[in-house]
Design an enzyme around this catalytic site. Structure first.
Site, PDB file in Angstrom:
ATOM      1  N   GLU A   1      -0.499  33.731  -3.405  1.00 47.83           N
ATOM      2  CA  GLU A   1      -0.470  35.000  -3.562  1.00 47.83           C
ATOM      3  C   GLU A   1      -1.822  35.649  -3.638  1.00 47.83           C
ATOM      4  O   GLU A   1      -2.194  36.436  -4.916  1.00 47.83           O
ATOM      5  CB  GLU A   1       0.467  35.193  -5.108  1.00 47.83           C
ATOM      6  CG  GLU A   1       0.987  36.718  -4.809  1.00 47.83           C
ATOM      7  CD  GLU A   1       2.200  37.033  -6.141  1.00 47.83           C
ATOM      8  OE1 GLU A   1       2.519  37.856  -5.909  1.00 47.83           O
ATOM      9  OE2 GLU A   1       2.318  35.984  -6.631  1.00 47.83           O
TER      10      GLU A   1
ATOM     11  N   TYR B   1       3.780  29.132  -0.496  1.00 49.65           N
ATOM     12  CA  TYR B   1       4.146  30.181  -1.288  1.00 49.65           C
ATOM     13  C   TYR B   1       5.475  30.662  -0.829  1.00 49.65           C
ATOM     14  O   TYR B   1       5.569  31.359   0.048  1.00 49.65           O
ATOM     15  CB  TYR B   1       3.486  31.348  -1.213  1.00 49.65           C
ATOM     16  CG  TYR B   1       3.707  32.612  -2.009  1.00 49.65           C
ATOM     17  CD1 TYR B   1       4.307  32.457  -3.266  1.00 49.65           C
ATOM     18  CD2 TYR B   1       3.537  33.937  -1.641  1.00 49.65           C
ATOM     19  CE1 TYR B   1       4.778  33.423  -4.079  1.00 49.65           C
ATOM     20  CE2 TYR B   1       4.104  35.171  -2.357  1.00 49.65           C
ATOM     21  CZ  TYR B   1       4.599  34.775  -3.701  1.00 49.65           C
ATOM     22  OH  TYR B   1       5.209  36.029  -4.306  1.00 49.65           O
TER      23      TYR B   1
ATOM     24  N   ASP C   1       3.833  27.794  -5.410  1.00 47.24           N
ATOM     25  CA  ASP C   1       4.811  28.399  -5.769  1.00 47.24           C
ATOM     26  C   ASP C   1       5.948  28.407  -5.192  1.00 47.24           C
ATOM     27  O   ASP C   1       6.295  29.014  -4.039  1.00 47.24           O
ATOM     28  CB  ASP C   1       4.460  29.869  -6.248  1.00 47.24           C
ATOM     29  CG  ASP C   1       5.579  30.629  -6.747  1.00 47.24           C
ATOM     30  OD1 ASP C   1       6.495  30.253  -7.292  1.00 47.24           O
ATOM     31  OD2 ASP C   1       5.119  31.917  -6.868  1.00 47.24           O
TER      32      ASP C   1
ATOM     33  N   ASP D   1       0.543  35.947 -13.994  1.00 48.81           N
ATOM     34  CA  ASP D   1       1.808  35.353 -14.795  1.00 48.81           C
ATOM     35  C   ASP D   1       2.122  33.853 -14.512  1.00 48.81           C
ATOM     36  O   ASP D   1       3.171  33.331 -15.312  1.00 48.81           O
ATOM     37  CB  ASP D   1       3.108  36.148 -14.404  1.00 48.81           C
ATOM     38  CG  ASP D   1       3.048  36.682 -12.930  1.00 48.81           C
ATOM     39  OD1 ASP D   1       2.098  36.138 -12.023  1.00 48.81           O
ATOM     40  OD2 ASP D   1       3.947  37.128 -12.497  1.00 48.81           O
ATOM     41  N   HIS D   2       1.384  33.257 -13.805  1.00 49.21           N
ATOM     42  CA  HIS D   2       1.443  31.683 -13.543  1.00 49.21           C
ATOM     43  C   HIS D   2       0.321  31.028 -14.070  1.00 49.21           C
ATOM     44  O   HIS D   2      -0.771  31.470 -14.271  1.00 49.21           O
ATOM     45  CB  HIS D   2       1.555  31.502 -12.043  1.00 49.21           C
ATOM     46  CG  HIS D   2       2.587  32.173 -11.185  1.00 49.21           C
ATOM     47  ND1 HIS D   2       3.828  31.188 -10.600  1.00 49.21           N
ATOM     48  CD2 HIS D   2       2.952  33.179 -10.835  1.00 49.21           C
ATOM     49  CE1 HIS D   2       4.613  32.105 -10.092  1.00 49.21           C
ATOM     50  NE2 HIS D   2       4.160  33.146 -10.208  1.00 49.21           N
TER      51      HIS D   2
END
Length: 279
Positions: free
Chosen positions: A39, A117, A158, A257-258
């Site tokens: 990302e 991703y 992810d 947020d990861h």
């Protein structure tokens, strides 16, 4: 970390432009051997190289504006022999996969590293959900062709899938996105090609999360999902010596947020002619 060990990390940074200071801080403090990013949210040409080179790393990227984007940060002395941007043979406009075959000093066998991703899927039954399953099917077929039973391969990223019930907080709705039976079956099929979940080698029963929503104090309350993973191919599974989730960067100012997921491993004897070349 053992002086002979390699430390590989995967991290969805949720915008490299915003999180670049975090990535550089992580490199300075942790000195990982290799980092897979997801990302990026920027085009390939906007990915900086100088701050990584100053620290002894090279960065290979596959980006696009606003969404998606993946990268691999590796030692300067590693040589990229084969590079794939996107899943070979799968038509896709999204920058979701970067796979590199490396030649590494002092090692006789090549090493594949994949930064992936996976599509989010939006909602079970939607068109984006169907695309997610097609994407995973294509990735599974390509990885199977690489022969993970024999080749040294790391698949990092992810996955937007919590593989088991313990990988999702109990409050997460059953059969919803990230935890649906279809997604978990697709993930299991990929793993069955010859891969092992590195974190579960070291933490077979522990409840661990790698993502927490920004809202409602989810991180403080530990309401999360384990959707970021490192898979190791069969020749590497016995070489894993430690693995886990590094929660610290999630506490930094303006965090992703990861959280980073990491693995430490020693090269198998048939791969190295001497001690591994860690950064």
């Amino acid at each position: 970390m053992s002086c002979d060990a390699n430390r590989f990390v995967t991290w969805n940074v949720n915008s490299l432009k915003v999180r670049l200071p975090h990535v550089l801080r992580y490199l300075d403090e942790k000195r990982p051997t290799l980092v897979a990013l997801q990302e990026l949210k920027c085009v390939t040409e906007q990915v900086p190289t100088e701050p990584f080179a100053e620290r002894g790393y090279q960065i290979l990227a596959f980006g696009q504006p606003t969404y998606n984007g993946v990268a691999l940060i590796a030692p300067n002395e590693w040589q990229a022999q084969e590079v794939h941007r996107g899943i070979p043979g799968f038509a896709d406009d999204a920058a979701r996969l970067l796979a590199v075959e490396w030649r590494i000093p002092a090692q006789t066998r090549p090493l594949w590293t994949v930064s992936a991703y996976f599509p989010n899927g939006q909602a079970v039954g939607s068109e984006k959900f169907a695309y997610k399953l097609r994407w995973i099917e294509a990735l599974t077929a390509w990885l199977a062709a690489l022969d993970p039973q024999r080749q040294a391969i790391f698949v990092m990223g992810d996955a937007n899938i919590a593989p088991e019930a313990r990988d999702a907080h109990p409050s997460w709705p059953e059969e919803s996105i990230h935890v649906s039976s279809a997604e978990r079956a697709a993930w299991a099929e990929l793993v069955a090609q010859g891969f092992t979940d590195a974190v579960r080698i070291c933490h077979p029963e522990e409840v661990l999360y790698s993502w927490w929503d920004y809202r409602q104090g989810a991180f403080r309350r530990n309401i999360g999902l384990r959707i970021d993973h490192i898979l190791v191919s069969a020749p590497l599974a016995r070489c894993v010596i430690a693995a886990g989730v590094d929660r610290e960067p999630r506490t930094w100012q303006r965090p992703s947020d990861h959280a980073p997921v990491w693995v430490e491993w020693l090269p198998p004897t048939n791969m190295a002619t001497q001690s591994s070349n860690s950064v």
